[in-house]
Design a protein around this motif. Sequence first.
Motif, PDB file in Angstrom:
ATOM      1  N   ALA A 151       8.070  -3.748   5.909  1.00 46.27           N
ATOM      2  CA  ALA A 151       7.812  -2.859   4.784  1.00 46.27           C
ATOM      3  C   ALA A 151       7.407  -1.486   5.298  1.00 46.27           C
ATOM      4  CB  ALA A 151       6.731  -3.457   3.891  1.00 46.27           C
ATOM      5  N   PRO A 193      11.412  -2.126   1.868  1.00 44.17           N
ATOM      6  CA  PRO A 193      10.352  -2.052   0.856  1.00 44.17           C
ATOM      7  C   PRO A 193       9.198  -1.164   1.321  1.00 44.17           C
ATOM      8  CG  PRO A 193      10.370  -4.213   1.895  1.00 44.17           C
ATOM      9  CD  PRO A 193      11.566  -3.475   2.419  1.00 44.17           C
ATOM     10  N   ASN A 194       8.497  -0.613   0.350  1.00 47.88           N
ATOM     11  CA  ASN A 194       7.314   0.210   0.658  1.00 47.88           C
ATOM     12  C   ASN A 194       6.201  -0.666   1.186  1.00 47.88           C
ATOM     13  OD1 ASN A 194       8.386   2.699  -0.128  1.00 47.88           O
ATOM     14  ND2 ASN A 194       7.997   2.235  -2.273  1.00 47.88           N
ATOM     15  N   PRO A 195       5.390  -0.124   2.086  1.00 48.59           N
ATOM     16  CA  PRO A 195       4.246  -0.908   2.578  1.00 48.59           C
ATOM     17  C   PRO A 195       3.262  -1.155   1.437  1.00 48.59           C
ATOM     18  CG  PRO A 195       4.221   1.328   3.481  1.00 48.59           C
ATOM     19  CD  PRO A 195       5.482   1.192   2.684  1.00 48.59           C
ATOM     20  N   PRO A 196       2.498  -2.215   1.528  1.00 46.95           N
ATOM     21  CA  PRO A 196       1.524  -2.478   0.472  1.00 46.95           C
ATOM     22  C   PRO A 196       0.471  -1.370   0.420  1.00 46.95           C
ATOM     23  CG  PRO A 196       1.262  -4.028   2.294  1.00 46.95           C
ATOM     24  CD  PRO A 196       2.473  -3.208   2.597  1.00 46.95           C
ATOM     25  N   ALA A 197       0.037  -1.067  -0.785  1.00 50.06           N
ATOM     26  CA  ALA A 197      -0.985  -0.032  -0.958  1.00 50.06           C
ATOM     27  C   ALA A 197      -2.297  -0.513  -0.382  1.00 50.06           C
ATOM     28  CB  ALA A 197      -1.143   0.300  -2.440  1.00 50.06           C
ATOM     29  N   GLU A 198      -2.979   0.378   0.301  1.00 44.92           N
ATOM     30  CA  GLU A 198      -4.281   0.005   0.874  1.00 44.92           C
ATOM     31  C   GLU A 198      -5.320  -0.003  -0.235  1.00 44.92           C
ATOM     32  OE1 GLU A 198      -5.469   2.107   4.364  1.00 44.92           O
ATOM     33  OE2 GLU A 198      -3.414   2.245   5.093  1.00 44.92           O
ATOM     34  N   GLU A 199      -6.320  -0.831  -0.065  1.00 43.55           N
ATOM     35  CA  GLU A 199      -7.380  -0.914  -1.068  1.00 43.55           C
ATOM     36  C   GLU A 199      -8.047   0.445  -1.215  1.00 43.55           C
ATOM     37  OE1 GLU A 199     -10.115  -4.168  -0.989  1.00 43.55           O
ATOM     38  OE2 GLU A 199      -8.632  -5.445  -0.015  1.00 43.55           O
TER      39      GLU A 199
END
Length: 165
Positions: A122, A155-161
Amino acid sequence: MKKILSIFSLVVVFVLGSCIEQNYPIWEGAEVEFQAAVVNAPVAGQNYPRLTVGNDVAGGVVNLQVNLVARQRPNDETITYRVVPEGTTAVAGTDFNVSGSLTIPANTSFGTLSVGIVNTGAVGGSVDLLLELEGNANIIPSENYKRVQLRITRPNPPAEEGEGS
């Protein structure tokens, strides 16, 4: 009377029309083409279609059918192809793997060009891979259907908290 004249006219047309010898030329050439280029519309401003695939495609392989437009051959035919630098932003070995040739088996009209798609994870965005058939000594590429572009989406990397709050 009109009915008899109409029937007589049709008979004369069929009789005289069947006496004309018609010698239609038979094309003896041999070409190869991408099936995807035949059935998909080209990208605006280009002469080739673009197929979108994910970098996580099942099995890590995209298979493209290559058609032999000619009489079937009694022996296997090795067809070469190339990656076109103009139109390619993907990196060999990083985004994709290709061999540069494919085989159309003896007594068939189709071969398969396999493109290995590397799952880069991602990382977001997309890259393009433009492929062009070159043919061999006896079979030329179809001028209209020799190119296909693959758009490899990541895919886009997961959003950081804490982002987007």
